[in-house]
Write an enzyme that holds these catalytic residues in place. Structure first.
Site, mmCIF file in Angstrom:
data_model
loop_
_atom_site.group_PDB
_atom_site.id
_atom_site.type_symbol
_atom_site.label_atom_id
_atom_site.label_comp_id
_atom_site.label_asym_id
_atom_site.label_seq_id
_atom_site.Cartn_x
_atom_site.Cartn_y
_atom_site.Cartn_z
ATOM 1 N N HIS A 209 3.841 -2.403 2.823
ATOM 2 C CA HIS A 209 3.816 -1.057 2.256
ATOM 3 C C HIS A 209 5.047 -0.835 1.379
ATOM 4 C CE1 HIS A 209 1.096 -0.926 5.684
ATOM 5 N NE2 HIS A 209 0.480 0.067 5.065
ATOM 6 N N HIS B 284 -6.293 2.937 -3.806
ATOM 7 C CA HIS B 284 -6.123 3.143 -2.360
ATOM 8 C C HIS B 284 -6.479 4.597 -2.011
ATOM 9 C CE1 HIS B 284 -4.796 2.028 1.589
ATOM 10 N NE2 HIS B 284 -3.659 2.688 1.574
ATOM 11 N N HIS C 142 -5.312 9.643 0.293
ATOM 12 C CA HIS C 142 -5.096 8.829 1.489
ATOM 13 C C HIS C 142 -5.605 9.519 2.758
ATOM 14 C CE1 HIS C 142 -3.060 6.077 4.317
ATOM 15 N NE2 HIS C 142 -3.005 5.247 3.303
ATOM 16 N N ASP D 60 0.821 -1.215 0.000
ATOM 17 C CA ASP D 60 0.000 0.000 0.000
ATOM 18 C C ASP D 60 0.858 1.271 0.000
ATOM 19 O OD1 ASP D 60 -1.939 -1.902 0.386
ATOM 20 O OD2 ASP D 60 -2.769 -1.017 2.211
ATOM 21 N N ASP D 61 0.196 2.351 -0.349
ATOM 22 C CA ASP D 61 0.680 3.735 -0.159
ATOM 23 C C ASP D 61 1.652 4.259 -1.219
ATOM 24 O OD1 ASP D 61 -0.845 3.448 2.072
ATOM 25 O OD2 ASP D 61 0.751 3.752 3.534
HETATM 26 ZN ZN LIG Z 1 -2.516 3.219 3.289
#
Ligand SMILES: [Zn+2]
Length: 257
Positions: free
Chosen positions: A208, A112, A116, A61-62
């Site tokens: 991540h 995602h 965020h 993620d991210d």
């Molecule tokens: Zn995230």
């Protein structure tokens, strides 16, 4: 004397019974709460896909990030591992070539959100905007439409589930026993141990590819992937994992294809 005794028993009974009577103000929010089993059985949210097949889905993620994502992609390639990247829209606009690279190397890209944010307390139109703008960023960078959504922080409620559906996105979380907490940079060994000691068929591992000042995730993968490969696991994308059949003995975690 008799009357006093009766009064005493009455008071005592009231003291004992009163806490057991449901209080309307406290009961109503609890009645609205729906737990994991409710959403899982309806296929609204996927936490994992318990299956008889030996496969695991790694998710990152991210990102994208020009440094960390590339390191991770190289380790994945080394073990012929396919994974899923839940990307943040505004970072996709910053590093479109990395998202293209993810797809070109056989991985999946999921939504995602755009900035965020925490979705807690957001109204429906802001939620829509977040998902929609991220979809657009991914499409503009790659010509590809994402079909998966993972909310920041794993937040969910009825409204967000509906917004995700209205954007034709499948709502994906992660196996509770595979939350590596790599965003805290806990040390390579801790990440390795978390994944290896808990690995089960159909797990969705949470990692991540954008963590401030850390390359621990890529380092940990260098130990995790060869070991799991030795044990016979295949590393698949989420969309591929969703095509696997749920293990028949599994009551709670049914998968709706
Ligand atoms: Zn995230």
């Amino acid at each position: 004397m008799f009357k006093l005794n009766r009064l005493f028993i009455l008071i005592l009974t009231w003291i004992l019974v009163f806490p057991l009577i449901p209080q309307p103000s406290a009961a109503s929010p609890a009645a609205k709460f729906k737990d994991r089993a409710y959403y899982e059985e309806r296929g609204d949210i996927v936490w994992e896909v318990p299956t008889e097949d030996k496969c695991i889905a790694f998710t990152f993620d991210d990102g994208p990030d020009h440094r960390q994502t590339k390191l991770i992609l190289d380790v994945l390639d080394q073990y012929n591992a396919k994974a899923t990247f839940f990307v943040v829209g505004e970072r996709v606009e910053k590093y479109p070539e990395i998202v293209k690279m993810q797809l070109a190397r056989g991985h999946e890209v999921g939504n995602h959100s755009y900035r965020h944010p925490s979705f807690q307390g957001l109204n429906k139109s802001t939620m829509h905007n977040e998902l929609n703008k991220a979809q657009r960023a991914i499409f503009q960078a790659t010509g590809h439409k994402a079909v998966l959504f993972r909310p920041p922080g794993g937040f969910y409620n009825e409204t967000l589930i509906n917004v995700s559906k209205e954007n034709h996105l499948k709502f994906i979380l992660w196996s509770w026993h595979q939350d590596t907490k790599d965003w805290r940079a806990p040390g390579v060994n801790k990440i390795v141990k978390k994944v290896l000691s808990n690995a089960r068929n159909g797990d969705i591992v949470l990692m991540h590819d954008y963590v401030a000042n850390s390359t621990q995730t890529a380092e940990a993968l260098k130990q995790i992937l060869p070991e799991l490969k030795k044990q016979g696991y295949a590393f698949v994308t989420i969309s591929e994992l969703l095509t696997h059949k749920a293990a028949p003995d599994h009551q709670l975690r049914k998968v709706i294809h």
